[in-house]
Design a protein around this motif. Structure first.
Motif, PDB file in Angstrom:
ATOM      1  N   THR A  75      37.563  38.371  19.714  1.00 38.77           N
ATOM      2  CA  THR A  75      37.706  37.258  18.771  1.00 38.77           C
ATOM      3  C   THR A  75      37.117  37.609  17.401  1.00 38.77           C
ATOM      4  O   THR A  75      37.467  36.984  16.400  1.00 38.77           O
ATOM      5  CB  THR A  75      37.018  36.000  19.323  1.00 38.77           C
ATOM      6  N   ALA A  99      35.044  37.438  23.806  1.00 38.19           N
ATOM      7  CA  ALA A  99      34.723  36.302  22.928  1.00 38.19           C
ATOM      8  C   ALA A  99      33.386  36.556  22.246  1.00 38.19           C
ATOM      9  O   ALA A  99      32.386  35.903  22.525  1.00 38.19           O
ATOM     10  CB  ALA A  99      34.695  35.016  23.733  1.00 38.19           C
ATOM     11  N   LEU A 109      45.958  28.910  22.378  1.00 40.30           N
ATOM     12  CA  LEU A 109      45.757  30.320  22.712  1.00 40.30           C
ATOM     13  C   LEU A 109      46.709  30.681  23.836  1.00 40.30           C
ATOM     14  O   LEU A 109      46.615  30.162  24.945  1.00 40.30           O
ATOM     15  CB  LEU A 109      44.307  30.565  23.140  1.00 40.30           C
ATOM     16  N   LEU A 122      35.300  31.056  27.106  1.00 42.37           N
ATOM     17  CA  LEU A 122      35.896  30.043  26.235  1.00 42.37           C
ATOM     18  C   LEU A 122      34.857  29.308  25.394  1.00 42.37           C
ATOM     19  O   LEU A 122      35.188  28.345  24.700  1.00 42.37           O
ATOM     20  CB  LEU A 122      36.670  29.027  27.102  1.00 42.37           C
ATOM     21  N   GLN A 123      33.614  29.780  25.421  1.00 41.93           N
ATOM     22  CA  GLN A 123      32.531  29.039  24.770  1.00 41.93           C
ATOM     23  C   GLN A 123      32.704  28.893  23.267  1.00 41.93           C
ATOM     24  O   GLN A 123      32.214  27.942  22.684  1.00 41.93           O
ATOM     25  CB  GLN A 123      31.180  29.716  25.054  1.00 41.93           C
ATOM     26  N   LEU A 125      35.446  28.305  21.591  1.00 40.02           N
ATOM     27  CA  LEU A 125      36.734  27.690  21.246  1.00 40.02           C
ATOM     28  C   LEU A 125      36.692  26.176  21.467  1.00 40.02           C
ATOM     29  O   LEU A 125      37.463  25.625  22.250  1.00 40.02           O
ATOM     30  CB  LEU A 125      37.850  28.309  22.100  1.00 40.02           C
ATOM     31  N   LEU A 128      40.022  23.898  21.312  1.00 33.70           N
ATOM     32  CA  LEU A 128      41.208  24.323  22.051  1.00 33.70           C
ATOM     33  C   LEU A 128      41.872  23.150  22.778  1.00 33.70           C
ATOM     34  O   LEU A 128      41.219  22.410  23.513  1.00 33.70           O
ATOM     35  CB  LEU A 128      40.822  25.402  23.062  1.00 33.70           C
ATOM     36  N   LEU A 131      46.022  26.129  26.483  1.00 35.63           N
ATOM     37  CA  LEU A 131      45.662  27.457  26.974  1.00 35.63           C
ATOM     38  C   LEU A 131      46.706  27.901  27.983  1.00 35.63           C
ATOM     39  O   LEU A 131      46.904  27.252  29.016  1.00 35.63           O
ATOM     40  CB  LEU A 131      44.279  27.426  27.625  1.00 35.63           C
ATOM     41  N   PHE A 146      36.318  25.367  32.849  1.00 40.90           N
ATOM     42  CA  PHE A 146      36.835  24.999  31.529  1.00 40.90           C
ATOM     43  C   PHE A 146      35.932  23.972  30.829  1.00 40.90           C
ATOM     44  O   PHE A 146      36.379  23.268  29.927  1.00 40.90           O
ATOM     45  CB  PHE A 146      38.259  24.442  31.689  1.00 40.90           C
ATOM     46  N   VAL A 149      35.782  23.732  26.988  1.00 41.30           N
ATOM     47  CA  VAL A 149      36.954  23.294  26.201  1.00 41.30           C
ATOM     48  C   VAL A 149      37.383  21.896  26.652  1.00 41.30           C
ATOM     49  O   VAL A 149      38.485  21.706  27.172  1.00 41.30           O
ATOM     50  CB  VAL A 149      38.114  24.303  26.321  1.00 41.30           C
ATOM     51  N   LEU A 152      40.959  20.204  26.005  1.00 43.27           N
ATOM     52  CA  LEU A 152      42.169  20.832  26.526  1.00 43.27           C
ATOM     53  C   LEU A 152      43.159  19.774  27.023  1.00 43.27           C
ATOM     54  O   LEU A 152      42.801  18.877  27.777  1.00 43.27           O
ATOM     55  CB  LEU A 152      41.798  21.776  27.667  1.00 43.27           C
TER      56      LEU A 152
END
Length: 322
Positions: A75, A99, A109, A122-123, A125, A128, A131, A146, A149, A152
């Protein structure tokens, strides 16, 4: 002698190796304003890239890097793009996503059709909403996988190698609307899997190895727009009483999918959720399976029985999903 010198010089020059011609750098990826989202879209699709190209426009909002040859990506490579909202990394053969740096503006993403064996971190993002991890090599999900996020809305896990899931795999995803678990190797699901999914509208369970669903699997009173249950190993005995009753009460939500290029055609078809076993019920609609399990309510739907002629499908509703 003076007349022969130019000719000798020409011979010497002809014998020298040709000077190396500098290789021109590949042309920059074309960009345009996305007419729907009104942000800059940069298209690097299918350019045989082995790394994220440098020098992309700073105001890039959509970056298409699909169909290249990126074995891994960090990232940190997208830190110069503070406005980045949508990132497509599908079809790259990716084995790792690191990440290392947050992407606080990223909303979509796409990582489908790669070689990922583990869920990326995913920390970083927090924004988001979509996905896509379809057609990778995921075999398991951690509890609360998850949690980082919570916004989501669309999670695509189709076509992996998931065999079972922890009960809190989707904990705290209260905004999730579309969950695709189709075409995995799921053999069973925990009763509380959907507990936190208050806004879930579409659930894909087709193309797995499910034999039954535990009592209370579908949250009481929750209304679904689309539920896909076909092509499983449903075992029509007393363990299937719960699923049969749920389908009978929610026939208008049970569909059969027909996947196509870019679109999915769906058909309202509760009668196409079929018994896989035992032999006496094989290929019969679950809603016409008559359980006799010694419980009150077993004969609640006695009017359902197997017809003597082959079951033909009515087509009351056909629509398409993106």
């Amino acid at each position: 002698m003076a007349m022969r010198f130019p000719a000798l010089l020409l011979l010497i020059l002809a014998a020298l190796p040709p000077a190396a011609v500098p290789t021109a750098p590949p042309p920059p990826c074309p960009w345009e304003m996305n007419k729907v989202k009104d942000i800059v879209e940069v298209n690097c699709t299918g350019r045989d890239l082995g790394a994220v190209p440098a020098g992309l426009p700073e105001d890039t909002g959509i970056l298409l890097l699909n169909a290249n040859r990126l074995p891994s990506v960090s990232t940190a490579a997208f830190q110069p793009l503070p406005a980045l909202q949508d990132l497509d990394l599908s079809d790259n053969g990716l084995r790792a996503v690191h990440a290392e740096a947050p992407l606080p503006s990223l909303k979509e993403l796409l990582l489908s059709r790669n070689a990922l064996e583990a869920l990326p971190a995913l920390q970083g993002l927090p924004a988001l909403t979509r996905l896509a991890l379809a057609h990778n090599q995921l075999r398991a999900l951690a509890p609360a996988a998850f949690r980082a996020v919570p916004r989501l809305q669309d999670l695509d896990l189709r076509g992996n190698a998931l065999r079972t899931l922890p009960e809190d795999a989707f904990a705290e995803l209260r905004a999730l609307r579309d969950l695709d678990l189709s075409d995995n190797a799921l053999e069973e699901l925990p009763a509380g899997l959907l507990r936190d999914l208050e806004k879930l509208e579409t659930l894909w369970l087709s193309g797995n190895r499910l034999r039954a669903l535990p009592s209370g699997f579908f949250p009481e009173g929750h209304l679904f727009a689309y539920v896909f249950l076909t092509n499983n190993s449903w075992h029509c005995d007393c363990s299937l009483v719960y699923l049969r009753s749920w389908i009978l009460r929610n026939e208008g939500s049970v569909y059969e999918p027909e996947r196509g290029l870019g679109k999915t055609k769906v058909e309202l078809a509760p009668e196409k959720v079929l018994c896989h076993s035992p032999d006496e019920h094989q290929h019969k609609p679950i809603i016409r399976f008559k359980p006799d399990c010694g419980h009150v309510g077993d004969a609640e739907e006695d009017e359902y029985d197997y017809p003597d002629v082959e079951w033909t499908t009515k087509k009351p509703l056909v629509t398409s999903l993106p």
